[in-house]
Structures are given as structure tokens and as C-alpha cells.
Motif scaffolding. Structure first.
Motif, PDB file in Angstrom:
ATOM      1  N   PRO A   5       0.810  -1.206  -0.047  1.00 18.76           N
ATOM      2  CA  PRO A   5      -0.279   0.099   0.117  1.00 18.76           C
ATOM      3  C   PRO A   5       0.824   1.345   0.022  1.00 18.76           C
ATOM      4  O   PRO A   5       0.336   2.357  -0.452  1.00 18.76           O
ATOM      5  N   GLU A   6       2.175   1.373   0.350  1.00 18.04           N
ATOM      6  CA  GLU A   6       2.863   2.417   0.369  1.00 18.04           C
ATOM      7  C   GLU A   6       3.178   2.911  -0.999  1.00 18.04           C
ATOM      8  O   GLU A   6       3.355   4.038  -1.113  1.00 18.04           O
ATOM      9  N   ARG A  38      -4.443   4.261   0.405  1.00 17.66           N
ATOM     10  CA  ARG A  38      -3.436   3.591   1.147  1.00 17.66           C
ATOM     11  C   ARG A  38      -4.031   2.770   2.360  1.00 17.66           C
ATOM     12  O   ARG A  38      -3.775   1.566   2.798  1.00 17.66           O
ATOM     13  N   GLN A  39      -4.654   3.486   3.200  1.00 21.35           N
ATOM     14  CA  GLN A  39      -5.400   3.104   4.211  1.00 21.35           C
ATOM     15  C   GLN A  39      -6.577   1.956   4.161  1.00 21.35           C
ATOM     16  O   GLN A  39      -6.427   0.814   4.691  1.00 21.35           O
ATOM     17  N   LEU A  40      -7.105   2.216   2.946  1.00 23.54           N
ATOM     18  CA  LEU A  40      -8.146   0.941   2.623  1.00 23.54           C
ATOM     19  C   LEU A  40      -7.477  -0.168   2.330  1.00 23.54           C
ATOM     20  O   LEU A  40      -7.798  -1.541   2.417  1.00 23.54           O
ATOM     21  N   ALA A  41      -6.450  -0.118   1.345  1.00 25.98           N
ATOM     22  CA  ALA A  41      -5.592  -0.991   1.015  1.00 25.98           C
ATOM     23  C   ALA A  41      -4.944  -1.944   2.044  1.00 25.98           C
ATOM     24  O   ALA A  41      -4.885  -3.176   2.211  1.00 25.98           O
ATOM     25  N   THR A  42      -4.259  -1.144   3.121  1.00 29.88           N
ATOM     26  CA  THR A  42      -3.798  -1.672   4.144  1.00 29.88           C
ATOM     27  C   THR A  42      -4.653  -2.641   4.817  1.00 29.88           C
ATOM     28  O   THR A  42      -4.456  -3.738   5.413  1.00 29.88           O
ATOM     29  N   LYS A  43      -5.897  -2.055   5.255  1.00 29.55           N
ATOM     30  CA  LYS A  43      -6.823  -2.575   5.968  1.00 29.55           C
ATOM     31  C   LYS A  43      -7.451  -4.166   5.184  1.00 29.55           C
ATOM     32  O   LYS A  43      -7.498  -5.017   5.730  1.00 29.55           O
ATOM     33  N   ALA A  44      -7.586  -4.061   3.957  1.00 28.54           N
ATOM     34  CA  ALA A  44      -8.198  -5.005   2.945  1.00 28.54           C
ATOM     35  C   ALA A  44      -6.804  -6.167   3.046  1.00 28.54           C
ATOM     36  O   ALA A  44      -7.116  -7.410   3.312  1.00 28.54           O
ATOM     37  N   ALA A  45      -5.834  -6.001   2.732  1.00 28.75           N
ATOM     38  CA  ALA A  45      -4.406  -6.743   3.007  1.00 28.75           C
ATOM     39  C   ALA A  45      -4.504  -7.340   4.137  1.00 28.75           C
ATOM     40  O   ALA A  45      -4.551  -8.892   4.277  1.00 28.75           O
ATOM     41  N   LYS A  46      -4.670  -6.751   5.330  1.00 24.69           N
ATOM     42  CA  LYS A  46      -4.254  -7.466   6.468  1.00 24.69           C
ATOM     43  C   LYS A  46      -5.589  -8.462   6.947  1.00 24.69           C
ATOM     44  O   LYS A  46      -5.382  -9.487   7.441  1.00 24.69           O
ATOM     45  N   LYS A  47      -6.724  -8.089   6.389  1.00 19.62           N
ATOM     46  CA  LYS A  47      -8.020  -8.909   6.400  1.00 19.62           C
ATOM     47  C   LYS A  47      -7.758 -10.101   5.676  1.00 19.62           C
ATOM     48  O   LYS A  47      -7.915 -11.370   6.128  1.00 19.62           O
ATOM     49  N   GLY A  62       5.551  -3.241   2.597  1.00 19.24           N
ATOM     50  CA  GLY A  62       4.490  -4.422   2.380  1.00 19.24           C
ATOM     51  C   GLY A  62       3.718  -4.802   3.579  1.00 19.24           C
ATOM     52  O   GLY A  62       4.381  -4.725   4.592  1.00 19.24           O
ATOM     53  N   ILE A  63       2.807  -5.602   3.440  1.00 21.22           N
ATOM     54  CA  ILE A  63       1.893  -6.022   4.199  1.00 21.22           C
ATOM     55  C   ILE A  63       2.402  -7.598   4.316  1.00 21.22           C
ATOM     56  O   ILE A  63       2.134  -8.420   3.274  1.00 21.22           O
TER      57      ILE A  63
END
Length: 74
Positions: free
Chosen positions: A23-24, A32-41, A64-65
Motif C-alpha cells: 500500500p505504500e 493506502r489506508q483501505l488497501a492496508t486494511k484489506a490486505a491485513k484482512k 508491504g503487508i
């Protein structure tokens, strides 16, 4: 590497949508925040999340996540 073999066998979601897990690279902070949240889920539901987390610590992944964590969480 044992981890790469696991990735090939498990075929994790991150391999199908890799951009989401970095997401960076998104210039828009909201995206970026939405991608981070989705990736972690997605990571939390992955069968190799523990191995992924171990791999990222052992190889000092700075972006990266990985293993349901962001760089500032590792």
C-alpha cells in the motif's frame, strides 16, 4: 527456500493481487489506508500467515503487508 515452497503450495491471495499488499505505493492516503486494511484482512485468513510473519522477520522485509502486519508493526 521452505517459505517459497509453502507459497507455491498454498497459492495465497497475495500472489493474485500483489499491489494490494504494498500500500505504500498508493499516493492517495485514503486508498493506502483501505488497501492496508484489506490486505491485513486477507492475511488473517491465510493458511500460512504465521510462516509469512516469520519469513518477514527473518528477511527484514521493510515494505508491504506480510503476515498481517505493516512495517511499523514489525
Amino acid at each position: 527456500m521452505a517459505f517459497l515452497k509453502l507459497v507455491n503450495e498454498a497459492d495465497p491471495e497475495c500472489q493474485r493481487v500483489p499491489d494490494l499488499f504494498f500500500p505504500e505505493d498508493y499516493p492517495d492516503p485514503e486508498k493506502r489506508q483501505l488497501a492496508t486494511k484489506a490486505a491485513k484482512k486477507i492475511c488473517k485468513e491465510c493458511p500460512i500467515v504465521t510462516e509469512c510473519f516469520t519469513y518477514t522477520l527473518e528477511t527484514n522485509q521493510r515494505w508491504g503487508i506480510w503476515g498481517a502486519t505493516s512495517p511499523d508493526e514489525r
